[in-house]
Structure formats: C-alpha cells, structure tokens
Design an enzyme around this catalytic site. Structure first.
Site, PDB file in Angstrom:
ATOM      1  N   ASP A   1      -2.779   4.694  -2.674  1.00 34.75           N
ATOM      2  CA  ASP A   1      -3.859   5.305  -1.908  1.00 34.75           C
ATOM      3  C   ASP A   1      -4.131   6.726  -2.399  1.00 34.75           C
ATOM      4  O   ASP A   1      -3.214   7.532  -2.536  1.00 34.75           O
ATOM      5  CB  ASP A   1      -3.453   5.332  -0.432  1.00 34.75           C
ATOM      6  CG  ASP A   1      -4.551   5.838   0.475  1.00 34.75           C
ATOM      7  OD1 ASP A   1      -5.396   5.026   0.872  1.00 34.75           O
ATOM      8  OD2 ASP A   1      -4.544   7.045   0.784  1.00 34.75           O
TER       9      ASP A   1
ATOM     10  N   HIS B   1     -11.253  -2.231   3.085  1.00 35.76           N
ATOM     11  CA  HIS B   1     -11.074  -1.751   4.455  1.00 35.76           C
ATOM     12  C   HIS B   1     -11.876  -0.490   4.760  1.00 35.76           C
ATOM     13  O   HIS B   1     -12.000  -0.113   5.927  1.00 35.76           O
ATOM     14  CB  HIS B   1      -9.590  -1.482   4.708  1.00 35.76           C
ATOM     15  CG  HIS B   1      -9.054  -0.346   3.880  1.00 35.76           C
ATOM     16  ND1 HIS B   1      -8.935  -0.418   2.515  1.00 35.76           N
ATOM     17  CD2 HIS B   1      -8.627   0.880   4.231  1.00 35.76           C
ATOM     18  CE1 HIS B   1      -8.455   0.717   2.052  1.00 35.76           C
ATOM     19  NE2 HIS B   1      -8.256   1.532   3.072  1.00 35.76           N
ATOM     20  N   ASP B   2     -12.418   0.160   3.727  1.00 34.97           N
ATOM     21  CA  ASP B   2     -13.179   1.393   3.918  1.00 34.97           C
ATOM     22  C   ASP B   2     -14.683   1.196   3.777  1.00 34.97           C
ATOM     23  O   ASP B   2     -15.444   2.166   3.824  1.00 34.97           O
ATOM     24  CB  ASP B   2     -12.732   2.466   2.912  1.00 34.97           C
ATOM     25  CG  ASP B   2     -11.413   3.110   3.293  1.00 34.97           C
ATOM     26  OD1 ASP B   2     -11.106   3.156   4.503  1.00 34.97           O
ATOM     27  OD2 ASP B   2     -10.692   3.572   2.395  1.00 34.97           O
TER      28      ASP B   2
ATOM     29  N   ASP C   1       0.852  -1.178   0.000  1.00 33.94           N
ATOM     30  CA  ASP C   1       0.000   0.000   0.000  1.00 33.94           C
ATOM     31  C   ASP C   1       0.896   1.239   0.000  1.00 33.94           C
ATOM     32  O   ASP C   1       1.721   1.415   0.901  1.00 33.94           O
ATOM     33  CB  ASP C   1      -0.897  -0.006   1.248  1.00 33.94           C
ATOM     34  CG  ASP C   1      -2.015   1.015   1.162  1.00 33.94           C
ATOM     35  OD1 ASP C   1      -2.340   1.459   0.044  1.00 33.94           O
ATOM     36  OD2 ASP C   1      -2.581   1.367   2.211  1.00 33.94           O
TER      37      ASP C   1
ATOM     38  N   GLU D   1      -6.143   3.844  -6.164  1.00 36.47           N
ATOM     39  CA  GLU D   1      -7.411   4.185  -5.521  1.00 36.47           C
ATOM     40  C   GLU D   1      -7.766   5.593  -5.975  1.00 36.47           C
ATOM     41  O   GLU D   1      -7.045   6.545  -5.694  1.00 36.47           O
ATOM     42  CB  GLU D   1      -7.284   4.141  -4.002  1.00 36.47           C
ATOM     43  CG  GLU D   1      -8.601   4.478  -3.289  1.00 36.47           C
ATOM     44  CD  GLU D   1      -8.412   4.855  -1.833  1.00 36.47           C
ATOM     45  OE1 GLU D   1      -9.318   4.573  -1.031  1.00 36.47           O
ATOM     46  OE2 GLU D   1      -7.378   5.464  -1.494  1.00 36.47           O
TER      47      GLU D   1
END
Length: 497
Positions: free
Chosen positions: A136, A268-269, A28, A195
């Site tokens: 990210d 995860h969000d 990440d 993302e």
C-alpha cells in the site's frame, strides 16, 4: 493479530485451504503508516525524549503561531482525505504527520529502527507461508527530509505536498534494501505488487525492471483520473476514450522491454467499473465483458476486483447513514460547509464514493446476499436478488463464464501474454481496437465503447472470430452496443475455440 479479523489458527486454515486448491495468497502490506493505536506510535508519542520518537514525523508548531492555530502546522501539506496533513499532540506539544487520516500517522523510514521492524514483520508473514505482498502507498515511504512547504495548490488553504513524498529521494534504496532483507535468501516464487499513486511511466520502469531487484509490477493511477475535473474525483467529467487509449498505449509500449504492467479498472478505492465506464442497466452484461476483454487482451497481469466477475454495480445508496468511508463523510461535511445542497452531495457520493465497491459480495438471493449470517458493516446492494453469483452462473449470458473464457485464452495463446501491442485508430471516440503479435501469431481486438451501432473499419472485417460477448453473430461491418470481438488474424486456427 487482532481477533476482530480472526485468529492465527483461522488464518492458517485459510492459507492451507487456498494452497490446497492450487492458489496463492498475498497480503496487503501497509508500511507507509500505522494506526495511532499501534504500540509503536503509543511509545513514540509518550515523550519527546523517548528513543522511538524518530519512528514518526514530529515537528514543533510554526514559529509565530499558537499551537493548534490554523497556519501553525509545520508545513502547508494537505491530507489525502482533506484538511491538514498534521495533527497537534497536546501532551508533547508537537504535531505529527499523516498523509491520510489523523488515525494513520506516517512512519519515518529514514529511521533504521523502523525499517528493521518492518522487515521483521514481513519475514514473520512469509515464514507463516504467504506468497507475497500488495504494498500500500509504497512510493510514499521516502519524504524530503526538510518537509518543505509546497507551492502546488490543492484548492483550499492546504497545498499538494506530493512533490516531496511521491517517489521520494530514497524510495528505490529502501525498496531494494527491503527485497534483500526479506526475499534474497528465500526459495520459491513470490509476488510483490506496489500501489504507486502518482508514479510516472519512467519511474514505473525503474520500480519493475528485474535487474534492479525491486517490485514485480506497480499499480499506477493515471487512467483513474480521466473522468475527474479540476476539483479531483468529486468533480466528475465524461471520460474521453481517446485519452484512455493514449495512456494505455504509452504504458504498454514503455514496459514492453523492461518491467511489467498491472491491468485493472476496479479496486477498493474506485467505484464499480461497469457503473463508472459502462452502461450498468441496459447493457450491463455487454459493457462488463467489454472492459474485461480490453484488460485481459493487453500485455500484463489482469487484476479482477471482487464482484467484477459478475458485473456488480455501484451501491445505489440514498442516505448519508449508509456510508462508512472516511473520505466520503469528510467530503459531505466540507461540501455542506461551502453551501452545497445535501442532495447534490449525495448524488456525487452515489457516483464516485469508494463505498460503491465496498458492499458485501453478492453470492445468492438469500439474506445479506449470502455474505454473512450476521449484520454486515455496510449495506448490501439492493440489486442482489437478481445480480449474484448463483444467478449469473445460471444465466444464458454469464459474465463469470466469459471471464473464464478470457482466462483460458490467455493460458492457451502465448501471444496474449507476451505479444507486441499495436494500437489502432487512436483518435476514434468509440472504437477501441488493437493488435497483439508474437511470431507468426496475431490477434485483433475490436470493442465498441458506446450505446450506439459502430461501423467497423474495412481492415477488420475478416478472419476467424475467437471470442465475442454477443452470442448471436452480427453483421461483419458493424459492432453492436458494447460489443467486444477478438479475431485471429494469423497463426493457429484452433487456439481459444
């Protein structure tokens, strides 16, 4: 590397074990912002005259306002987590920008120094042997230089600044430069996934067109907001299946010739997909495997979030002290300040908090679900004694084994990976049906996204069943609750059996 997360030696062992199993490991990459404890921010915040001051966004209070007074912020942007996107730094008498938490100041990518340090860091990881990055908020890295006030209301006293930082003016320039500086001289295969909240279909084509030298694929969020009202994620509304079909169809068609789709429902969000979009009680197995079918049979790369492969559900927390998510805790305080009853706020968090997907992985029925011998940072879901990897793999109806069959079908049948996508019955409120076609091979997918029996259109009542999530054959003309079927309409008769 912070020893809290392991040592370099432990990481090298992890990487070697992953590669030894024929797998790849991507990291990440968070480069829109850093921690406020990062050495770069500590140096930047040390004085106005420091050479690294421009590594972040520092601005004076708005003229006519006293420092730290409401309205004194350099512009009216709100933070993703609520409140202002600016925090006052009394030591140097300026504000710094943070699109997320005040502990996550945004990097200024217009600074050549920042970009070079980022590329050096990426090269360090790749030299260590990793296989790529999940980037990210990568489409937030380029801001409009003037950082103007936004006219877009976000509800409350702060505005939505996204028109000035989502896919900003230099974002493609920066990413292309990144790819040249980090990947252009390397042999081997690497995966780079971005993302990209707020990205449009047209922008996604630009990001993922192989000829442009940017990303391999992007995570878009359009379908993640179908169950949200005017108040955003905290204002839950029932999702209309027709809207989801329309969005997925548009993305499938737009990236058919250039670019590539990422396929996901959970991460995860987001809350657990089987609780959010399915029936996580009576039809947990069926709805978990139905959504797996819909994702894996589209064109693109499916992403499975930990626990989806056994149908893990929302956390079921009953008190505020069980939550850890900064966004959820901020919402609770804000809602109470507006007079909303605590029990109502907890009910909202129970449905949509990000912590629903952050509970420990449920491996077995032992202490802490076999996740750790210590104390996990967040509670284990109370259903772990019966919903865990060992129990699922031993069950007659195993979500995990169904995923294995879907993955085997993708590998065995080129039409799944590369075929054309044709949506059927776009206006049906419960039937999600589409066809995949490549050369002489054609598959038909039918899914009943409801708790009720559903009549199957006459044109689908035929052909070889390749895979379904019910073990006992049903009536050809009826789909049972949350039933998924994959039929072979033409082509080889033995693939996927």
């Amino acid at each position: 590397m912070d020893a809290l997360y392991g040592t370099e030696e432990e990481f090298d062992r992890l990487l070697a074990e992953v590669h030894g199993r024929g797998m790849k490991l991507i990291m990440d990459l968070v480069v829109n912002h850093t921690s406020d404890e990062h050495s770069a921010f500590v140096v930047s915040s040390s004085s106005r005259s420091n050479v690294s001051r421009d590594s972040y966004f520092w601005r004076d209070p708005r003229r006519g306002f006293s420092p730290n007074e409401p309205g004194a912020e350099p512009n009216n942007w709100g933070s993703v987590f609520g409140g202002s996107a600016w925090t006052y730094h009394p030591e140097t008498e300026q504000y710094y920008l943070h699109l997320f938490s005040p502990h996550q100041p945004d990097l200024n990518w217009d600074s050549t120094r920042v970009r070079r340090r980022v590329y050096d860091m990426m090269n360090w990881w790749l030299d260590r042997g990793i296989d790529g990055f999940r980037m990210d908020a990568i489409n937030f890295i380029s801001k409009r230089p003037s950082l103007p006030d936004s006219p877009v209301s976000a509800g409350g006293m702060y505005a939505d600044g996204s028109p000035y930082f989502v896919s900003g003016p230099r974002v493609h320039e920066f990413i292309q430069e990144m790819m040249r500086a980090v990947f252009s001289y390397r042999d081997g295969e690497y995966l780079v996934v971005g993302e990209t909240d707020g990205v449009t279909v047209d922008e996604a084509v630009l990001f993922t067109d192989p000829l442009r030298g940017e990303l391999d694929m992007v995570f878009h969020f359009e379908h993640m907001r179908l169950d949200q009202g005017a108040g955003g994620k905290w204002n839950h509304l029932p999702m209309k299946l027709q809207d989801l079909k329309s969005i997925w169809n548009r993305w499938q068609r737009a990236l058919a010739d250039r670019g590539w789709n990422s396929l996901y429902l959970g991460n995860h969000d987001q809350p657990r997909s089987v609780s959010r979009f399915g029936n996580d009680t009576e039809y947990r197995y069926e709805s978990a495997t139905l959504w797996a079918t819909l994702l894996h049979l589209q064109r693109g790369t499916p992403f499975i979030y930990q626990g989806e492969e056994i149908g893990m559900t929302n956390a079921g927390f009953t008190s505020l002290d069980q939550y850890r998510d900064v966004e959820s805790l901020a919402l609770y305080e804000f809602a109470l300040s507006r007079g909303i009853a605590p029990e109502r706020v907890l009910a909202i968090l129970n449905r949509v908090s990000r912590d629903n997907a952050r509970t420990p992985m449920q491996w077995n029925d032992g202490p802490n679900a076999g996740f750790t011998t210590g104390t996990p940072w967040i509670d284990v879901n109370t259903n772990y004694p019966t919903l865990n990897v060992e129990a699922d793999r031993a069950a007659a109806q195993s979500v995990f084994r169904y995923y294995q069959r879907l993955i085997a079908l993708r590998h065995a049948s080129p039409v799944v990976a590369l075929g054309d996508f044709e949506l059927m019955d776009p206006s049906d409120p419960a039937l999600f049906a589409f066809r995949r076609r490549l050369g002489d091979e054609e598959l038909g997918v039918m899914c009943n996204v409801s708790d009720e029996l559903l009549a199957v259109p006459t044109y689908e009542r035929r052909n070889q069943l390749v895979l379904g999530n019910y073990s006992v054959s049903g009536e050809p003309g009826v789909l049972r609750p949350w039933e998924a079927r994959i039929h072979r309409l033409s082509g080889p008769r033995d693939v996927g059996q």
